[in-house]
Design an enzyme around this catalytic site. Sequence first.
Site, PDB file in Angstrom:
ATOM      1  N   ASN A 112     -16.078  -3.222  -8.182  1.00 56.96           N
ATOM      2  CA  ASN A 112     -17.153  -2.383  -7.668  1.00 56.96           C
ATOM      3  C   ASN A 112     -16.759  -0.902  -7.735  1.00 56.96           C
ATOM      4  O   ASN A 112     -15.648  -0.561  -8.143  1.00 56.96           O
ATOM      5  CB  ASN A 112     -17.512  -2.803  -6.236  1.00 56.96           C
ATOM      6  N   HIS A 142       7.625   6.379  -3.468  1.00 63.14           N
ATOM      7  CA  HIS A 142       8.625   7.433  -3.556  1.00 63.14           C
ATOM      8  C   HIS A 142       9.897   7.009  -2.829  1.00 63.14           C
ATOM      9  O   HIS A 142       9.864   6.195  -1.913  1.00 63.14           O
ATOM     10  CB  HIS A 142       8.086   8.730  -2.958  1.00 63.14           C
ATOM     11  N   ALA A 186     -12.174  -6.649   4.219  1.00 64.51           N
ATOM     12  CA  ALA A 186     -12.456  -5.227   4.078  1.00 64.51           C
ATOM     13  C   ALA A 186     -11.545  -4.421   4.995  1.00 64.51           C
ATOM     14  O   ALA A 186     -11.328  -4.782   6.152  1.00 64.51           O
ATOM     15  CB  ALA A 186     -13.915  -4.951   4.409  1.00 64.51           C
TER      16      ALA A 186
END
Length: 187
Positions: A88, A118, A161
């Site tokens: 999406n 990092h 979600a």
Amino acid sequence: MELNDFLMHVAMRKPLDTPEIMELLNRMSDEARRITFELNGSYHTMEEIRALMSRLFGRPVDDTFRVFPPFYTDFGKNIHIGKDVFINACCHFQDQGGVTLGDGCLIGHNVVFATLNHDMNPEKRAAMTPAPIVLGKRVWVGSNSTILQGVTIGDNAIIAAGAVVTKDVPANTVVGGVPAKFIRNIE
């Protein structure tokens, strides 16, 4: 450094910390930006989108692949997409370490795949370490989720979600606050 040498380097999860690697990353980023600007800048048919994504990935995508732009990546050449995959709008793929989406994956709005991290040592902070992200078959990643480097998600898993996934997820597992009505029949 050439692309194949780089891909072998990241497959071994070696740090990205040499001038040759940085020069390649800059070149690849320029190419990825040119293609994604073209993709995201105007309307395209799904066939045109697949052609642009094939250029971006450096290999053909399946005719069943669908993506709703905008789509963002700063590399592009280490993304591998199975059949019947849907991505999406507004997803971000930091794919230098490799992102693989198995057959039938569904990726919600604004999902981030981050394959670099990092160094924790401030003197070495500019160095990045790659690790791949691999999704099995029929994985559903909900909107606004982030999948971090080195994570493997098993077949049929659901990432709710807004989830941030930092560890491997076994097959047929739900991560996050998916309402019960959505998880009755995930197997």
